[in-house]
Scaffold this motif. Structure first.
Motif, PDB file in Angstrom:
ATOM      1  N   ALA A 195       0.833  -1.203   0.000  1.00  0.00           N
ATOM      2  CA  ALA A 195       0.000   0.000   0.000  1.00  0.00           C
ATOM      3  C   ALA A 195       0.864   1.248   0.000  1.00  0.00           C
ATOM      4  O   ALA A 195       0.618   2.207  -0.736  1.00  0.00           O
ATOM      5  CB  ALA A 195      -0.929  -0.014   1.211  1.00  0.00           C
ATOM      6  N   VAL A 196       1.923   1.224   0.827  1.00  0.00           N
ATOM      7  CA  VAL A 196       2.830   2.384   0.904  1.00  0.00           C
ATOM      8  C   VAL A 196       3.494   2.602  -0.461  1.00  0.00           C
ATOM      9  O   VAL A 196       3.558   3.717  -0.978  1.00  0.00           O
ATOM     10  CB  VAL A 196       3.888   2.173   2.004  1.00  0.00           C
ATOM     11  CG1 VAL A 196       4.950   3.274   1.933  1.00  0.00           C
ATOM     12  CG2 VAL A 196       3.219   2.180   3.377  1.00  0.00           C
ATOM     13  N   ALA A 197       3.979   1.482  -1.068  1.00  0.00           N
ATOM     14  CA  ALA A 197       4.629   1.571  -2.370  1.00  0.00           C
ATOM     15  C   ALA A 197       3.673   2.152  -3.419  1.00  0.00           C
ATOM     16  O   ALA A 197       4.070   2.984  -4.248  1.00  0.00           O
ATOM     17  CB  ALA A 197       5.100   0.183  -2.799  1.00  0.00           C
ATOM     18  N   CYS A 198       2.455   1.697  -3.364  1.00  0.00           N
ATOM     19  CA  CYS A 198       1.417   2.156  -4.279  1.00  0.00           C
ATOM     20  C   CYS A 198       1.282   3.683  -4.231  1.00  0.00           C
ATOM     21  O   CYS A 198       1.316   4.374  -5.246  1.00  0.00           O
ATOM     22  CB  CYS A 198       0.098   1.524  -3.874  1.00  0.00           C
ATOM     23  SG  CYS A 198      -0.796   0.823  -5.234  1.00  0.00           S
ATOM     24  N   VAL A 199       1.130   4.171  -3.012  1.00  0.00           N
ATOM     25  CA  VAL A 199       0.958   5.608  -2.816  1.00  0.00           C
ATOM     26  C   VAL A 199       2.194   6.363  -3.311  1.00  0.00           C
ATOM     27  O   VAL A 199       2.090   7.383  -4.007  1.00  0.00           O
ATOM     28  CB  VAL A 199       0.706   5.905  -1.332  1.00  0.00           C
ATOM     29  CG1 VAL A 199       0.717   7.424  -1.087  1.00  0.00           C
ATOM     30  CG2 VAL A 199      -0.611   5.302  -0.878  1.00  0.00           C
ATOM     31  N   LEU A 200       3.369   5.820  -2.994  1.00  0.00           N
ATOM     32  CA  LEU A 200       4.614   6.508  -3.406  1.00  0.00           C
ATOM     33  C   LEU A 200       4.737   6.563  -4.916  1.00  0.00           C
ATOM     34  O   LEU A 200       5.205   7.540  -5.491  1.00  0.00           O
ATOM     35  CB  LEU A 200       5.809   5.800  -2.780  1.00  0.00           C
ATOM     36  CG  LEU A 200       5.934   5.918  -1.251  1.00  0.00           C
ATOM     37  CD1 LEU A 200       7.178   5.207  -0.760  1.00  0.00           C
ATOM     38  CD2 LEU A 200       5.963   7.390  -0.832  1.00  0.00           C
ATOM     39  N   ASP A 201       4.322   5.479  -5.612  1.00  0.00           N
ATOM     40  CA  ASP A 201       4.408   5.429  -7.054  1.00  0.00           C
ATOM     41  C   ASP A 201       3.518   6.480  -7.705  1.00  0.00           C
ATOM     42  O   ASP A 201       3.878   7.124  -8.680  1.00  0.00           O
ATOM     43  CB  ASP A 201       4.001   4.047  -7.568  1.00  0.00           C
ATOM     44  CG  ASP A 201       5.095   3.033  -7.300  1.00  0.00           C
ATOM     45  OD1 ASP A 201       6.220   3.488  -6.937  1.00  0.00           O
ATOM     46  OD2 ASP A 201       4.859   1.816  -7.431  1.00  0.00           O
ATOM     47  N   ILE A 202       2.335   6.632  -7.166  1.00  0.00           N
ATOM     48  CA  ILE A 202       1.383   7.591  -7.726  1.00  0.00           C
ATOM     49  C   ILE A 202       1.924   9.012  -7.578  1.00  0.00           C
ATOM     50  O   ILE A 202       1.948   9.794  -8.508  1.00  0.00           O
ATOM     51  CB  ILE A 202       0.007   7.469  -7.037  1.00  0.00           C
ATOM     52  CG1 ILE A 202      -0.632   6.155  -7.461  1.00  0.00           C
ATOM     53  CG2 ILE A 202      -0.901   8.635  -7.421  1.00  0.00           C
ATOM     54  CD1 ILE A 202      -1.817   5.766  -6.625  1.00  0.00           C
TER      55      ILE A 202
END
Lengths: 269, 110
Positions: free
Chosen positions: B102-109
């Motif tokens: 989830a953290v990675a997802c947010v960072l990618d966006i």
């Protein structure tokens, strides 16, 4: 939860072993670390020092482990107890006063609570007390008054009366706590006798029947047989003013024991 | 020693300790060495916090300890996962993966 408790308990009860284990475990780690450092070319003494440093200090590491084992509260409690007993031993005067104060305080509290519990907190010993109502009359009333009330009270199933009297007892005329009650008193409240029986309307007991409290029976008759109607003990030492024969002894119970030494009956009710 | 050492986020040490024990029982030193190797020296477990953590896990019943003799004939305390520990690890692992994804997802966006 249980595991946690057993673990802590073991840590306390087998303290020596646990401490030795801890010591050996951390020592092993430091030696391994030192060996690794020495292999990189560090002088042996320097390596040992560095290993100790990395562990954050030997004693400190041990202390943290004791904490993690949940031993800190125990250690502190023991320390505090030691400190307290040392302090008390150094000043016996203070200790004596402190102990006395606490003893007195606890004693007085216990005594007071016992009384309040018996008198106020404990419900009166009858089944379904919620079905009973107490009616208090401020002026002096007689059993004749009660009879009139009984005739006119239609909303209650039974109406029993009791009033405080002070019978005297024995040669010395010792004054007793007593109640004069209507014949239906025990039936109405559903109180049974411990020994013998209580008087009742159904049994048609004579008007001068008496029921003794357990306490009174014990104190004056040493739990000697009272008998049914012809109480041997009561006959030997009659209740002087009333000359009633004891029909029975009613149930051991704080209320009656404390407040009624003898319940006697009045003719006609 | 590499200069860049990562600080372990709070609570992850327990997870990593349990993970190192999945294959075989290990003693404290081996655990710390293995953690360092596997993480490619990225983090060095503070040795001061390693043992308290192990004892805490033992107290929770997630691992159990036994004394064995090492290859070099030294006595050492070996830790082993208990059944509760295995289950706990599985749950924690899943939770961690979810969180990091989830953290990675947010960072990618962003």
């Amino acid at each position: 939860m249980l595991n946690d408790l057993l673990y802590r308990l073991r840590s306390i009860l087998r303290r020596r072993m646990v401490e030795d284990d801890l010591d050996a475990e951390l020592r092993f780690h430091m030696e391994q670390q030192a060996a690794k450092l020495a292999a990189t070319g560090l002088p042996v003494a320097e390596a040992a020092r560095e290993a100790r440093l990395r562990l954050g200090g030997f004693e400190q590491a041990k202390e943290n482990c004791r904490d993690a084992r949940g031993l800190r509260w125990w250690d502190e409690a023991v320390q505090n107890l030691r400190y307290a007993s040392r302090t008390l031993l150094h000043s016996p005067g203070f200790a004596a006063v402190a102990i006395l104060t606490m003893t007195l305080g606890i004693g007085v509290n216990t005594a007071l609570f016992t009384i309040i519990d018996a008198v106020l907190l404990r419900p009166i010993p009858i089944t379904h007390p919620e079905n009973y109502y107490a009616v208090r009359e401020d002026r002096i009333w007689t059993m004749a008054d009660l009879r009139i009330m009984q005739q006119h009270a239609h909303t209650v199933r039974e109406l029993a009366g009791s009033r405080i009297i002070v019978p005297t007892f024995g040669e010395t005329g010792e004054m007793l706590h007593g109640s004069q009650v209507s014949a239906n008193y025990f039936e109405t409240l559903g109180i049974h006798a411990l020994v013998g029986r209580v008087f009742s309307v159904r049994a048609g007991d004579p008007a001068d029947s008496a029921v003794l409290s357990d306490y009174f029976w014990n104190r004056h008759f040493h739990r000697d047989s009272v008998g049914d109607g012809q109480g041997a003990g009561a006959q030997r030492t009659p209740l002087h003013d009333y000359r009633r024969s004891a029909a029975g002894v009613h149930r051991h119970c704080a209320h009656y024991r404390k407040f009624l030494d003898a319940s006697s009956r009045r003719p006609g009710c | 020693m590499p200069d860049e050492k990562l600080e372990l986020p709070q609570g992850t040490l327990d997870l990593l300790l349990l993970k190192t024990l999945t294959l075989e029982p290990l003693h404290g030193w081996a655990i710390s060495e293995r953690l360092q190797q596997i993480s490619r020296e990225a983090f060095q477990v503070q040795q001061g916090s390693l043992y308290p953590a192990l004892h805490r896990l033992e107290r929770k019943g997630l691992i159990k300890a036994e004394w064995h003799v090492t290859e070099n004939n030294r006595k050492a305390k070996y830790y082993e996962l208990t059944r509760t520990g295995r289950k706990h690890l599985k749950d924690e692992e899943a939770a961690w993966r979810k969180l990091s994804a989830a953290v990675a997802c947010v960072l990618d966006i962003a």
